[in-house]
Design an enzyme around this catalytic site. Structure first.
Site, PDB file in Angstrom:
ATOM      1  N   GLU A   1       0.671  -2.049  12.472  1.00 27.08           N
ATOM      2  CA  GLU A   1       0.808  -3.505  12.523  1.00 27.08           C
ATOM      3  C   GLU A   1       1.050  -4.036  13.936  1.00 27.08           C
ATOM      4  O   GLU A   1       1.321  -5.214  14.105  1.00 27.08           O
ATOM      5  CB  GLU A   1       1.918  -3.949  11.571  1.00 27.08           C
ATOM      6  CG  GLU A   1       1.552  -3.655  10.121  1.00 27.08           C
ATOM      7  CD  GLU A   1       2.561  -4.177   9.110  1.00 27.08           C
ATOM      8  OE1 GLU A   1       3.698  -4.498   9.514  1.00 27.08           O
ATOM      9  OE2 GLU A   1       2.211  -4.249   7.923  1.00 27.08           O
TER      10      GLU A   1
ATOM     11  N   GLN B   1       3.029   2.495  13.794  1.00 26.92           N
ATOM     12  CA  GLN B   1       3.126   3.560  12.792  1.00 26.92           C
ATOM     13  C   GLN B   1       1.791   4.295  12.730  1.00 26.92           C
ATOM     14  O   GLN B   1       0.758   3.742  13.081  1.00 26.92           O
ATOM     15  CB  GLN B   1       3.458   2.957  11.433  1.00 26.92           C
ATOM     16  CG  GLN B   1       2.376   2.019  10.908  1.00 26.92           C
ATOM     17  CD  GLN B   1       2.898   1.061   9.862  1.00 26.92           C
ATOM     18  OE1 GLN B   1       3.239  -0.069  10.164  1.00 26.92           O
ATOM     19  NE2 GLN B   1       2.942   1.506   8.620  1.00 26.92           N
TER      20      GLN B   1
ATOM     21  N   TRP C   1       0.844  -1.219   0.000  1.00 23.39           N
ATOM     22  CA  TRP C   1       0.000   0.000   0.000  1.00 23.39           C
ATOM     23  C   TRP C   1       0.866   1.251   0.000  1.00 23.39           C
ATOM     24  O   TRP C   1       0.378   2.341  -0.282  1.00 23.39           O
ATOM     25  CB  TRP C   1      -0.907   0.016   1.235  1.00 23.39           C
ATOM     26  CG  TRP C   1      -0.175   0.261   2.543  1.00 23.39           C
ATOM     27  CD1 TRP C   1       0.869  -0.473   3.038  1.00 23.39           C
ATOM     28  CD2 TRP C   1      -0.419   1.309   3.483  1.00 23.39           C
ATOM     29  NE1 TRP C   1       1.278   0.053   4.248  1.00 23.39           N
ATOM     30  CE2 TRP C   1       0.503   1.143   4.550  1.00 23.39           C
ATOM     31  CE3 TRP C   1      -1.329   2.362   3.545  1.00 23.39           C
ATOM     32  CZ2 TRP C   1       0.545   1.988   5.650  1.00 23.39           C
ATOM     33  CZ3 TRP C   1      -1.293   3.196   4.645  1.00 23.39           C
ATOM     34  CH2 TRP C   1      -0.358   3.012   5.686  1.00 23.39           C
TER      35      TRP C   1
HETATM   36  C1  BGC Z   1       5.039  -1.474   7.419  1.00 21.03           C
HETATM   37  C2  BGC Z   1       3.989  -1.551   6.333  1.00 21.03           C
HETATM   38  C3  BGC Z   1       4.669  -1.327   4.996  1.00 21.03           C
HETATM   39  C4  BGC Z   1       5.802  -2.305   4.784  1.00 21.03           C
HETATM   40  C5  BGC Z   1       6.565  -2.044   3.508  1.00 21.03           C
HETATM   41  C6  BGC Z   1       6.120  -2.495   7.138  1.00 21.03           C
HETATM   42  O1  BGC Z   1       7.111  -2.413   8.113  1.00 21.03           O
HETATM   43  O2  BGC Z   1       4.478  -1.704   8.688  1.00 21.03           O
HETATM   44  O3  BGC Z   1       3.007  -0.563   6.546  1.00 21.03           O
HETATM   45  O4  BGC Z   1       3.738  -1.459   3.971  1.00 21.03           O
HETATM   46  O5  BGC Z   1       6.698  -2.207   5.876  1.00 21.03           O
HETATM   47  O6  BGC Z   1       7.153  -0.782   3.522  1.00 21.03           O
END
Ligand code: BGC
Length: 780
Positions: free
Chosen positions: A488, A593, A361
């Site tokens: 996350e 985040q 995303w």
């Molecule tokens: C983040 C995600 C992101 C991914 C790729 C992860 O550490 O939590 O939001 O899409 O990295 O950058």
């Protein structure tokens, strides 16, 4: 980690004057060249020493089984990994019988410069071999932004003080041996010898190799042609075998004499085209490049970039580091998307194999906003790629028992590549992020053809997903339960506010689009009942709020959870996911985040100023920024809430993520979203740019460090220049008809000859919120 100050701070270049072998892999990422189709890491010309050899073709990947200790329904069985394709940049050198290898002898002088205006990587070095011969080597490298298949190198060697025998070997190399992957589970698994030989060819200055990947069955063709300049006594020979095609150039040079090799390299790949067709394709691309010639390629590159900078540049006065960083960021984001043409824009662009080369995303939420207002054509292409992958997304939705399309959390070719449910497919918000990018692009360009041919289908299929994923409760409220939002460190939660607000916008946009395009609606079998159901779900969307605290909840019940024990968490226990079990992160108030804070940016009209300030103050002490996607968003909302110093610190963090290797993983590739986030922090943060429908609002305010911030954006066939000083803002229409915008809520009608100048109102005074211990932004 690249020490701060590893690169000279200059407005239009990134220059290294010292070669540090221990950080070679990082500088290979920083000096990577790409056009979105071909990517060359900044490996030294001679191939060794290297940190991570890398030549990529967007979309070329290999498949591998995804093993599970315990099987489960709907788990993806096949993973996709970007592979290092045939390397066309290798130019080896032998100096009086000794290999030019910087690990030996003495490096008298070294300089590499990434020139952001010319789009080339230049290298000048002087080296004394162990036996005492000194040579000067100059090389210039480009990956063409105008000729998509082409990259090129000009390589020149001259002896410094005595007659020297030199041998240059210009090569195409397949199946290079790669270093063993490091311990970071997020870094790509290097696949050993992924390419099977199909054809090798060498004839005079012309070389070609054709290979095929074993499991994914993709054919990769790379060809080279050379123009040599040197003394008459220069001789050449060429040869090829399964994995190498080589031109060897031998000469004896007196001081003052030079041997120069101009190497043009053409790339192509296909899952369907035959071997002869692929050979012809790269030969044709090579012929076109030869027609331009080396100087022609340089001129085209410069003209392309002149045009880009005229519509996209950001000027920062008073802060040279941010000035350099934002141009570095713009350059790399352009490189990632410029010629991707119907392919994804991966999280690392084509600068490294991190995240297995997957797109997330990150593209729609962080990268496409910048491109929408500076290179809109690249956005249409990126979204067409999503449209092309709709069959896989529809299949995934059906597999999950849902309607419409479930776009993958991470992928190269369109199918779900995430083996992990909670931080994978459950992050359904990617669907709304794609819809949001469609709406933003159409609003910014007025491209109704795109809306009709691509937009409607994406909006309809994503709206269908939401309608089937959520449900109306017995009071009629619409809920989307059991999903993962951007943060996350929470997963499978009910009514994630970001997801619900974005889904609401998605449902309404789909309903409006089918009204504008009844034919497309009919083709997609959308009837009135269905679009009415979308509107009803949107209108009844539940947005969790805690009235006692006066803050929005990241998801239903979040503010009731136990707070993470930040006080007992040591500075070396970040990122938390590598030191604590996910189950514990999931059930506590701790935010990886920006999530609710991101919602306040992307769905700003839902929040008034007081809520923005209160929510930001609430979530700030919980947010640990274990993702590089966070700082830029926090910068935007900190600026809106009036915390300009904090916004500045976050801007620095986003801006220096790779130039200072803040997360110590730049070696795996650049953080393209954080780079794009630098633009976001400046334009949406200090410029206060937001969108309502197809109108742009600005609410500029500068941090103390900046004496001036100026940027240009493209909007509805106009070019708007915004210039902000500490006390006033000037809006100038550089081209196109009159335009209505707002400045701190006041409507302005800006015409071609009438720039609007307005004062910047005072900043509201509020106590600046604190971050968790050890997590203050990496300001300098
Ligand atoms: C983040 C995600 C992101 C991914 C790729 C992860 O550490 O939590 O939001 O899409 O990295 O950058």
């Amino acid at each position: 980690m690249i020490a701060q100050g590893a690169y000279a701070v200059e407005p239009w270049t990134v220059r290294e004057t010292d070669l540090k072998l221990d950080v070679l892999a990082q500088s290979e990422s920083v000096f990577a060249l790409s056009n979105g189709h071909v990517g060359w890491r900044g490996n030294l010309d001679e191939g060794e020493p290297h940190g991570l050899p890398g030549s990529y073709l967007n979309g070329v990947h290999e498949l591998h089984p995804l093993p599970y200790a315990e099987a489960g329904y709907g788990y993806p069985e096949s993973g996709q990994t970007v592979i290092n394709v045939t390397n066309g940049k290798v130019v080896r050198l032998l100096v009086d019988d000794e290999p030019f290898d910087l690990r030996y002898g003495r490096l008298v002088a070294h300089e590499r410069t990434l020139d952001l205006r010319r789009g080339v990587l230049e290298r000048v070095c002087e080296w004394t071999s162990p036996a005492g011969s000194t040579v000067r080597v100059r090389s210039t490298r480009l990956v063409s932004l105008t000729q998509r298949a082409i990259a090129a190198v000009a390589y020149e060697v001259e002896p410094v003080d005595s007659r020297t025998r030199v041998v240059i070997q210009s090569e195409l190399v397949a199946n290079e041996s790669l270093p063993e992957p490091n311990g970071d589970p997020r870094a790509a698994r290097a696949l050993k010898s992924p390419l099977e030989h199909e054809e090798d060819f060498a004839d005079g200055p012309r070389l070609r190799l054709v290979h095929r990947t074993r499991r994914s069955g993709l054919r990769v063709a790379v060809a080279a042609d050379h123009v040599l300049t040197g003394p008459e006594r220069t001789t050449t020979s060429s040869e090829s075998n399964v994995d190498v095609a080589r031109l060897t150039v031998t000469s004896v040079l007196d001081p003052g004499e030079r041997l120069r090799v101009e190497k043009l390299v053409a790339h192509g790949w296909s899952g369907v085209r035959s071997r002869p067709a692929m050979s012809d394709q790269v030969e044709a691309a090579l012929a076109a490049a030869a027609h331009s010639g080396w100087q022609g390629l340089l001129d085209e590159q410069q003209a392309y970039l002149d045009d880009f900078w005229a519509r996209a540049d950001v000027e920062v006065d008073g802060d040279e580091e941010i000035q350099q960083a934002v141009r570095f960021a713009l350059f790399h984001v352009l490189q990632a998307g410029a010629r991707a043409e119907g392919r994804a824009i991966p999280a690392k662009g084509l600068t490294g194999s991190g995240y297995d080369g997957h797109a997330f995303w990150d593209t729609e939420t962080f990268v496409l906003p910048l491109l929408t207002y500076t290179s809109p054509g690249a956005v249409a292409e990126a979204l067409r790629w999503r449209q092309n992958t709709l069959p896989a997304a529809r299949e995934r939705a059906a597999q999950l028992g849902l309607r419409g399309a479930a776009f993958p959390w991470r992928t190269i070719e369109g199918s779900e590549g995430s083996a992990y449910w909670p931080a994978g497919t459950a992050a359904f918000h990617v669907n709304a992020d794609i819809a949001d990018a469609v709406v933003r692009y159409v609003a910014a360009t007025g491209d109704r053809d795109f809306e009709r041919d691509t937009g409607v289908e994406l909006l309809v299929e994503t709206a269908r997903l939401w309608r089937s994923l959520g449900h109306h409760d017995h009071h009629g409220a619409f809920h989307i339960d059991g999903v993962t939002g951007p943060d996350e460190y929470s997963a499978i939660a009910d009514d994630n506010t970001y997801t619900n607000l974005m889904a609401r916008a998605n449902l309404l946009a789909a309903a409006a689009a089918v009204e504008r395009h009844p034919e497309q609606a009919a083709q997609l079998d959308v009837d009135h009942e269905e679009s009415a159901a979308w509107r009803a779900a949107a209108t009844a969307m539940h947005i969790p709020y805690n009235p006692d605290l006066g803050v929005h909840e990241q998801h239903a019940g979040f503010t009731r959870y136990q707070r993470w024990d930040f006080e007992s968490t040591g500075p070396d226990q970040f990122p938390l996911m590598l030191h604590f079990p996910y189950f514990d992160l999931y059930r506590k108030q701790v935010v990886k985040q920006a999530d609710l804070v991101l919602a306040m940016y992307t769905c700003g009209s839902h929040f008034d100023d007081e809520h923005i300030a209160r929510n930001f103050a609430y979530y700030e002490p919980l947010t640990v920024r274990d993702s590089s996607l966070s700082a830029c968003v926090q910068a935007v909302i900190a600026a809106q809430a009036g915390h300009l110093g904090l916004a500045y610190d976050y801007t620095v963090e986003a801006a220096l993520m790779d130039l200072a290797d803040l997360e110590q993983n730049t070696r795996d590739g650049l953080h393209i979203a954080s780079l794009a986030g630098t633009w976001m922090a400046l334009v949406a943060g200090f410029g206060g740019m937001r969108r309502t429908g197809d109108t742009l609002r600005f609410a500029p305010r500068l941090p103390e460090r900046f004496s001036r911030l100026a940027f240009t954006i493209q909007l509805l066939d106009r070019r708007l220049h915004v210039e902000i000083s500490p006390d006033k803002a000037t809006y100038t229409l550089l081209s196109g008809p009159r335009l209505t915008i707002t400045h701190h809520g006041e409507h302005l009608n800006v015409g071609p000859d009438s720039p609007a100048v307005r004062t910047v109102p005072p900043t509201p005074e509020r106590p600046t919120p604190e971050q968790p211990p050890h997590r203050t932004p990496n300001a300098h």
